[in-house]
Design an enzyme around this catalytic site. Sequence first.
Site, PDB file in Angstrom:
ATOM      1  N   GLY A 140      -4.076  -0.403  -2.061  1.00 22.72           N
ATOM      2  CA  GLY A 140      -4.422   0.994  -2.344  1.00 22.72           C
ATOM      3  C   GLY A 140      -3.700   1.942  -1.413  1.00 22.72           C
ATOM      4  O   GLY A 140      -2.519   1.784  -1.129  1.00 22.72           O
ATOM      5  N   LEU A 148      -3.175   4.224   2.259  1.00 22.76           N
ATOM      6  CA  LEU A 148      -3.220   4.008   3.709  1.00 22.76           C
ATOM      7  C   LEU A 148      -4.602   4.326   4.274  1.00 22.76           C
ATOM      8  O   LEU A 148      -5.182   3.523   5.007  1.00 22.76           O
ATOM      9  CB  LEU A 148      -2.148   4.858   4.414  1.00 22.76           C
ATOM     10  CG  LEU A 148      -2.181   4.859   5.943  1.00 22.76           C
ATOM     11  CD1 LEU A 148      -1.989   3.446   6.495  1.00 22.76           C
ATOM     12  CD2 LEU A 148      -1.131   5.802   6.506  1.00 22.76           C
ATOM     13  N   TYR A 166       0.849  -1.195   0.000  1.00 21.92           N
ATOM     14  CA  TYR A 166       0.000   0.000   0.000  1.00 21.92           C
ATOM     15  C   TYR A 166       0.879   1.237   0.000  1.00 21.92           C
ATOM     16  O   TYR A 166       2.077   1.172   0.306  1.00 21.92           O
ATOM     17  CB  TYR A 166      -0.967   0.000   1.196  1.00 21.92           C
ATOM     18  CG  TYR A 166      -0.306   0.300   2.521  1.00 21.92           C
ATOM     19  CD1 TYR A 166      -0.187   1.604   2.994  1.00 21.92           C
ATOM     20  CD2 TYR A 166       0.219  -0.728   3.304  1.00 21.92           C
ATOM     21  CE1 TYR A 166       0.430   1.871   4.206  1.00 21.92           C
ATOM     22  CE2 TYR A 166       0.829  -0.468   4.511  1.00 21.92           C
ATOM     23  CZ  TYR A 166       0.936   0.840   4.956  1.00 21.92           C
ATOM     24  OH  TYR A 166       1.550   1.105   6.154  1.00 21.92           O
ATOM     25  N   CYS A 167       0.284   2.376  -0.365  1.00 20.80           N
ATOM     26  CA  CYS A 167       1.014   3.658  -0.373  1.00 20.80           C
ATOM     27  C   CYS A 167       0.058   4.748   0.102  1.00 20.80           C
ATOM     28  O   CYS A 167      -0.658   4.555   1.076  1.00 20.80           O
ATOM     29  CB  CYS A 167       1.606   3.930  -1.760  1.00 20.80           C
ATOM     30  SG  CYS A 167       0.375   4.059  -3.071  1.00 20.80           S
ATOM     31  N   ARG A 168       0.026   5.869  -0.585  1.00 20.81           N
ATOM     32  CA  ARG A 168      -0.894   6.946  -0.224  1.00 20.81           C
ATOM     33  C   ARG A 168      -2.178   6.869  -1.032  1.00 20.81           C
ATOM     34  O   ARG A 168      -3.266   7.046  -0.515  1.00 20.81           O
ATOM     35  CB  ARG A 168      -0.237   8.318  -0.419  1.00 20.81           C
ATOM     36  CG  ARG A 168      -1.118   9.484   0.033  1.00 20.81           C
ATOM     37  CD  ARG A 168      -0.467  10.837  -0.172  1.00 20.81           C
ATOM     38  NE  ARG A 168       0.001  11.066  -1.518  1.00 20.81           N
ATOM     39  CZ  ARG A 168      -0.754  11.468  -2.545  1.00 20.81           C
ATOM     40  NH1 ARG A 168      -2.026  11.667  -2.368  1.00 20.81           N
ATOM     41  NH2 ARG A 168      -0.232  11.653  -3.736  1.00 20.81           N
TER      42      ARG A 168
END
Length: 116
Positions: A106, A108, A80-82
Amino acid sequence: MLRPLIAVLLLLSSTLTVASERAHQAWQQIRQNEAVIIDVRSPGEYAEGRLKGAINIPYDVIGKEITLLGLAKDQSIVVYCRSGRRSGIAQEVLQNQGFKSVHNGGGLQEMLKSGR
């Protein structure tokens, strides 16, 4: 005038459904398959907040650094990232390296909302 607005609203609605579905599937992998959770954001972003148990490997070095974890190619992994863009890139890199069960959770905030 109303048609373009309706089209935009339908597009946004379908995007949100897809986004929450990917986060839901990621949580299933974490809970059912003990997936390794990898936060692919920058170390600064990671320091500001992360999912419990997440390991930080930025997306631009994940291809090199993943070997340090010694994971089996069939190990379930959630990235996941931002927003989901960088985690999508990381997912592709890992799949190209032969990892068979990589899931893009997807962003955070998306993961946090879906996991509650």
